[in-house]
Design an enzyme around this catalytic site. Structure first.
Site, short mmCIF file in Angstrom:
data_model
loop_
_atom_site.label_atom_id
_atom_site.label_comp_id
_atom_site.label_asym_id
_atom_site.label_seq_id
_atom_site.Cartn_x
_atom_site.Cartn_y
_atom_site.Cartn_z
N ALA A 22 -5.64 -10.21 6.10
CA ALA A 22 -5.16 -9.79 7.41
C ALA A 22 -6.31 -9.61 8.39
CB ALA A 22 -4.36 -8.50 7.27
N GLY B 206 -0.44 -14.64 -13.15
CA GLY B 206 -1.54 -14.60 -12.18
C GLY B 206 -2.14 -13.22 -12.08
N LYS C 224 0.83 -1.21 0.00
CA LYS C 224 0.00 0.00 0.00
C LYS C 224 0.86 1.27 0.00
CE LYS C 224 -2.48 -2.74 -0.47
NZ LYS C 224 -2.52 -4.21 -0.37
N GLY D 51 -1.01 -17.33 -6.02
CA GLY D 51 -1.59 -17.77 -4.76
C GLY D 51 -0.53 -18.06 -3.72
N ILE E 9 -2.39 -9.84 -5.97
CA ILE E 9 -1.01 -9.34 -5.99
C ILE E 9 -0.61 -8.92 -7.40
CG2 ILE E 9 1.43 -9.98 -5.65
CD1 ILE E 9 0.57 -11.75 -3.36
N HIS F 2 -23.12 15.48 2.11
CA HIS F 2 -22.96 15.91 0.71
C HIS F 2 -21.84 16.95 0.65
CE1 HIS F 2 -23.94 17.04 -3.37
NE2 HIS F 2 -23.86 18.31 -2.99
P1 FAD Z 1 1.55 -13.85 8.59
O1 FAD Z 1 1.27 -12.41 8.44
O2 FAD Z 1 2.13 -14.59 7.46
O3 FAD Z 1 2.48 -14.00 9.87
C1 FAD Z 1 3.02 -15.20 10.26
C2 FAD Z 1 4.26 -14.93 11.09
O4 FAD Z 1 4.66 -16.14 11.72
C3 FAD Z 1 5.47 -14.45 10.30
O5 FAD Z 1 6.04 -13.32 10.91
C4 FAD Z 1 6.43 -15.62 10.32
O6 FAD Z 1 7.78 -15.22 10.31
C5 FAD Z 1 6.08 -16.23 11.66
N1 FAD Z 1 6.42 -17.64 11.80
C6 FAD Z 1 6.14 -18.66 10.96
N2 FAD Z 1 6.56 -19.83 11.48
C7 FAD Z 1 7.14 -19.54 12.67
C8 FAD Z 1 7.73 -20.32 13.69
N3 FAD Z 1 7.80 -21.65 13.61
N4 FAD Z 1 8.22 -19.68 14.78
C9 FAD Z 1 8.12 -18.33 14.88
N5 FAD Z 1 7.56 -17.55 13.97
C10 FAD Z 1 7.06 -18.15 12.87
N6 FAD Z 1 -4.38 -8.87 3.30
C11 FAD Z 1 -5.28 -7.89 3.49
O7 FAD Z 1 -6.23 -8.09 4.26
N7 FAD Z 1 -5.14 -6.67 2.89
C12 FAD Z 1 -4.14 -6.40 2.04
O8 FAD Z 1 -4.05 -5.29 1.52
C13 FAD Z 1 -3.18 -7.41 1.80
N8 FAD Z 1 -2.14 -7.19 0.97
C14 FAD Z 1 -1.23 -8.16 0.76
C15 FAD Z 1 -0.19 -7.92 -0.13
C16 FAD Z 1 0.74 -8.90 -0.38
C17 FAD Z 1 1.86 -8.61 -1.34
C18 FAD Z 1 0.66 -10.15 0.29
C19 FAD Z 1 1.68 -11.21 0.08
C20 FAD Z 1 -0.38 -10.41 1.18
C21 FAD Z 1 -1.34 -9.42 1.41
N9 FAD Z 1 -2.41 -9.64 2.26
C22 FAD Z 1 -3.34 -8.65 2.46
C23 FAD Z 1 -2.58 -10.91 2.97
C24 FAD Z 1 -2.07 -10.78 4.43
O9 FAD Z 1 -0.73 -10.35 4.40
C25 FAD Z 1 -2.21 -12.09 5.15
O10 FAD Z 1 -3.53 -12.56 5.05
C26 FAD Z 1 -1.86 -11.94 6.62
O11 FAD Z 1 -0.56 -11.47 6.78
C27 FAD Z 1 -2.03 -13.26 7.37
O12 FAD Z 1 -1.71 -13.06 8.69
P2 FAD Z 1 -1.17 -14.25 9.62
O13 FAD Z 1 -0.99 -13.64 10.97
O14 FAD Z 1 -2.03 -15.42 9.49
O15 FAD Z 1 0.23 -14.66 9.00
P1 NAI Z 2 -4.74 -14.91 -5.96
O1 NAI Z 2 -5.36 -16.17 -5.53
O2 NAI Z 2 -5.41 -13.62 -5.66
O3 NAI Z 2 -4.51 -14.92 -7.52
C1 NAI Z 2 -3.76 -15.91 -8.15
C2 NAI Z 2 -4.12 -15.92 -9.62
O4 NAI Z 2 -3.19 -16.71 -10.30
C3 NAI Z 2 -5.50 -16.52 -9.87
O5 NAI Z 2 -6.25 -15.67 -10.70
C4 NAI Z 2 -5.18 -17.86 -10.54
O6 NAI Z 2 -6.17 -18.25 -11.45
C5 NAI Z 2 -3.88 -17.53 -11.22
N1 NAI Z 2 -3.05 -18.70 -11.49
C6 NAI Z 2 -2.80 -19.75 -10.69
N2 NAI Z 2 -1.95 -20.61 -11.28
C7 NAI Z 2 -1.62 -20.06 -12.48
C8 NAI Z 2 -0.77 -20.45 -13.55
N3 NAI Z 2 -0.08 -21.58 -13.50
N4 NAI Z 2 -0.70 -19.67 -14.63
C9 NAI Z 2 -1.39 -18.51 -14.71
N5 NAI Z 2 -2.21 -18.08 -13.72
C10 NAI Z 2 -2.31 -18.85 -12.63
O7 NAI Z 2 -3.26 -14.96 -5.36
P2 NAI Z 2 -2.13 -13.86 -5.21
O8 NAI Z 2 -2.39 -12.70 -6.09
O9 NAI Z 2 -0.85 -14.60 -5.32
O10 NAI Z 2 -2.32 -13.38 -3.73
C11 NAI Z 2 -2.32 -14.33 -2.67
C12 NAI Z 2 -3.29 -13.94 -1.62
O11 NAI Z 2 -2.77 -12.87 -0.85
C13 NAI Z 2 -4.62 -13.42 -2.14
O12 NAI Z 2 -5.51 -14.45 -2.49
C14 NAI Z 2 -5.12 -12.67 -0.97
O13 NAI Z 2 -5.69 -13.56 -0.07
C15 NAI Z 2 -3.85 -12.09 -0.38
N6 NAI Z 2 -3.70 -10.71 -0.82
C16 NAI Z 2 -4.65 -9.81 -0.47
C17 NAI Z 2 -4.57 -8.50 -0.89
C18 NAI Z 2 -5.65 -7.57 -0.54
O14 NAI Z 2 -6.46 -7.90 0.30
N7 NAI Z 2 -5.72 -6.39 -1.15
C19 NAI Z 2 -3.44 -8.02 -1.67
C20 NAI Z 2 -2.51 -9.06 -2.03
C21 NAI Z 2 -2.65 -10.34 -1.58
#
Ligand code: FAD
Ligand code: NAI
Length: 475
Positions: free
Chosen positions: A330, A190, A58, A281, A194, A454
């Site tokens: 999250a 994909g 973000k 994914g 992301i 508004h």
């Molecule tokens: P995580 O955030 O993955 O945290 C797990 C933690 O556990 C990590 O710090 C890891 O190091 C630690 N850990 C793992 N194993 C061990 C162990 N054995 N001992 C100690 N520590 C350990 N979601 C949204 O809602 N809004 C968004 O805008 C959004 N944007 C995203 C953008 C990207 C690029 C990505 C990749 C994800 C995004 N997500 C978003 C998804 C979101 O980040 C995850 O759903 C969320 O972080 C999950 O939270 P969690 O606490 O389950 O796990």
């Molecule tokens: P995603 O599940 O959103 O999208 C993956 C895409 O890749 C799908 O459209 C799928 O059909 C495609 N795909 C899968 N295999 C493929 C292949 N072999 N060739 C071509 N396309 C293929 O997963 P993404 O974007 O990796 O994000 C992972 C997760 O992280 C999201 O599902 C979401 O839960 C979380 N996230 C949330 C955000 C938010 O809330 N704004 C931002 C970024 C991530």
């Protein structure tokens, strides 16, 4: 001698650290273990979300959108900017500062709530009298016993088979957030959340971005009309999106990445790009937990198996967030964290999956909650739809951002709101009104009768609700 706690949380992402705080608020003694560290070895709690997910993405979406606005839209406002240049290193450094502030915020919250933080890897060492023995390894070693354990170890990016992430040419979300120079050409596999968010960032900064998606439909999880409107907007911006493709054997060299693929019509094509983001994914992360040794059950896809209350097969062991079934978001992880802490305290924590909102932070933003039209049709549910376009909203016109619409879907008989779908400016903020209404099982008429300030974008929500009864006032 083991250190004893009521609750030991493994993982300090949004699921784990929020669970720890709620448990501490409820009077329990709490430890939270997290392994993430900065390049110089300092603790970096906050998980994927803070370090390589929600927060840095973000930050870059905001910075790149400023660049896009100055480049392409300031002139409409009568503002001429000469000598515009991009300092990418400064943009990335700012993003890193935002991440650090969030890491420090979590550490501050641990202190404030008297949660003992352990920096290292936590693993199950066995069941003992009074709970579970958890070993912490890392810079320091510790031996903990928790009456209750909450597993919140999150997820990791899924690799394309045979194409490991090197974070230089083949990038996961991690590498995609720190490309050192704007690539001339960027490929993305994909077109999910992301792919669209990171593809937008690098396109705005000057890359020629092509996104290849396997599914024939674009954004299949979205309401079809929303997906169509978004596709139109992204294409107009210059994002090239191809759906229905089949990726062949990808080859990466130090200079470029070559992607042979079959397009939707079956024609063979090749895309050669400077860098490639693979965003297909994520997979649950349980490596390092020593789950098998204590018999912690995983499901067939590798998620920790839990019931609807986030209970695992082991007594007093719970699991939440990305490492368990359900959307990888999250806020879903946070809600589960709160609910589990409350259940441990004997309360009745609850997560309503039907009202978990989804947001894609592109421009236009996309946000939805509840059912879309395809789902309602498939269920045979009778519903009424009301839409209102931002082009008819005064605030959107003043902003110069009139793409998209708000759509409200309500039960045909009871008028209960079943879903709300937004594509347009500030959809991420607007959606929470819909979530609130749905949590209270409100009707479209309820939204329609609420006084909205508004001129605001939120008036589009009111108008869409009025449109359900075919009485929008401004359209
Ligand atoms: P995580 O955030 O993955 O945290 C797990 C933690 O556990 C990590 O710090 C890891 O190091 C630690 N850990 C793992 N194993 C061990 C162990 N054995 N001992 C100690 N520590 C350990 N979601 C949204 O809602 N809004 C968004 O805008 C959004 N944007 C995203 C953008 C990207 C690029 C990505 C990749 C994800 C995004 N997500 C978003 C998804 C979101 O980040 C995850 O759903 C969320 O972080 C999950 O939270 P969690 O606490 O389950 O796990
Ligand atoms: P995603 O599940 O959103 O999208 C993956 C895409 O890749 C799908 O459209 C799928 O059909 C495609 N795909 C899968 N295999 C493929 C292949 N072999 N060739 C071509 N396309 C293929 O997963 P993404 O974007 O990796 O994000 C992972 C997760 O992280 C999201 O599902 C979401 O839960 C979380 N996230 C949330 C955000 C938010 O809330 N704004 C931002 C970024 C991530």
């Amino acid at each position: 001698m083991s250190k004893q706690f009521d609750v030991v949380v493994i993982g300090a992402g949004p699921g784990g650290y929020i669970a720890a705080i709620r448990a501490a608020q409820l009077g329990m003694s709490v430890a939270c273990i997290d392994a993430w560290e900065t390049a110089d070895g300092k603790p970096a709690p906050g998980g994927t979300c803070t370090n390589v997910g929600c927060i840095p993405s973000k930050a870059l979406l905001q910075s790149s959108e400023h660049f896009e606005q100055v480049n392409h839209h300031f002139e409409e406002h009568g503002i001429e900017v000469k000598g515009l240049s991009l300092k990418l290193d400064k943009m990335l450094a700012r993003k890193n500062v935002v991440v650090k502030q969030n890491n420090e915020g979590v550490l501050y919250l641990f202190k404030k709530n008297k949660i003992t933080f352990f920096h290292g890897k936590g693993e199950f060492a066995g069941q003992v009298d009074g709970g579970w023995n958890i070993k912490v390894t890392g810079k320091t070693e510790d031996d903990l016993v928790g009456k209750h354990i909450i597993v919140a170890t999150g997820s990791a990016a899924r690799e394309l088979p045979g194409l490991p992430f090197d974070e230089t040419q083949v990038l996961s979300n991690d590498g995609a957030l720190r490309i050192g120079g704007v690539p001339k050409t960027l490929g993305v596999i994909g077109a999910g959340v992301i792919g669209l968010e990171m593809g937008s960032v690098w396109r705005r900064l000057g890359a020629d971005v092509t996104i290849l998606e396997a599914m024939p439909e674009f954004l299949a999880a979205c309401d079809t009309q929303v997906a169509k409107e978004a596709m139109k907007a992204f294409t107009k911006q210059g994002l090239k999106i191809e759906t229905g493709v089949k990726i062949g054997e990808v080859k990466a060299t130090a200079k470029s990445v070559t992607l042979p693929y079959q397009d939707a019509s079956g024609a063979d094509k090749t895309l050669v790009v400077d860098k490639l983001i693979v965003s297909i994914g994520r997979v649950p992360f349980t490596g390092g937990l020593n789950a098998a040794a204590v018999g912690l059950k995983l499901d067939e896809r590798g998620f920790v198996a839990v019931d609807e209350d986030c209970k695992t097969n082991l007594s007093n062991v719970w699991a939440i967030g990305d490492v368990v079934r359900g959307p990888m978001l999250a806020h879903k992880a946070e809600e589960e964290g709160v609910a589990v802490a409350e259940r441990i305290a004997g309360q009745h924590g609850h997560v309503n999956f039907a009202t978990v909102p989804w947001v894609i932070y592109t421009a236009p933003e996309i946000a939805w909650v509840g059912k879309n039209e395809q789902q309602l049709k498939a269920e045979g549910r009778e519903y009424r739809a009301g839409s209102f376009p931002f082009v008819a909203n005064g605030r959107a016109r003043a902003l110069g951002d009139t793409t998209g619409f708000v759509k409200v879907l309500a039960d045909a008989k009871t008028d209960e709101v079943l879903g709300v779908h937004i594509v347009g400016p500030m959809a991420s903020e607007l959606i929470s009104e819909a979530v609130t209404i749905m949590e209270f099982r409100g009707a479209a008429e309820d939204i329609a009768r609420i006084c909205h300030a508004h001129p605001t974008l939120s008036e589009a929500m009111k108008e869409a609700a009025l449109a359900v009864d075919k009485r929008a006032l401004n359209f």
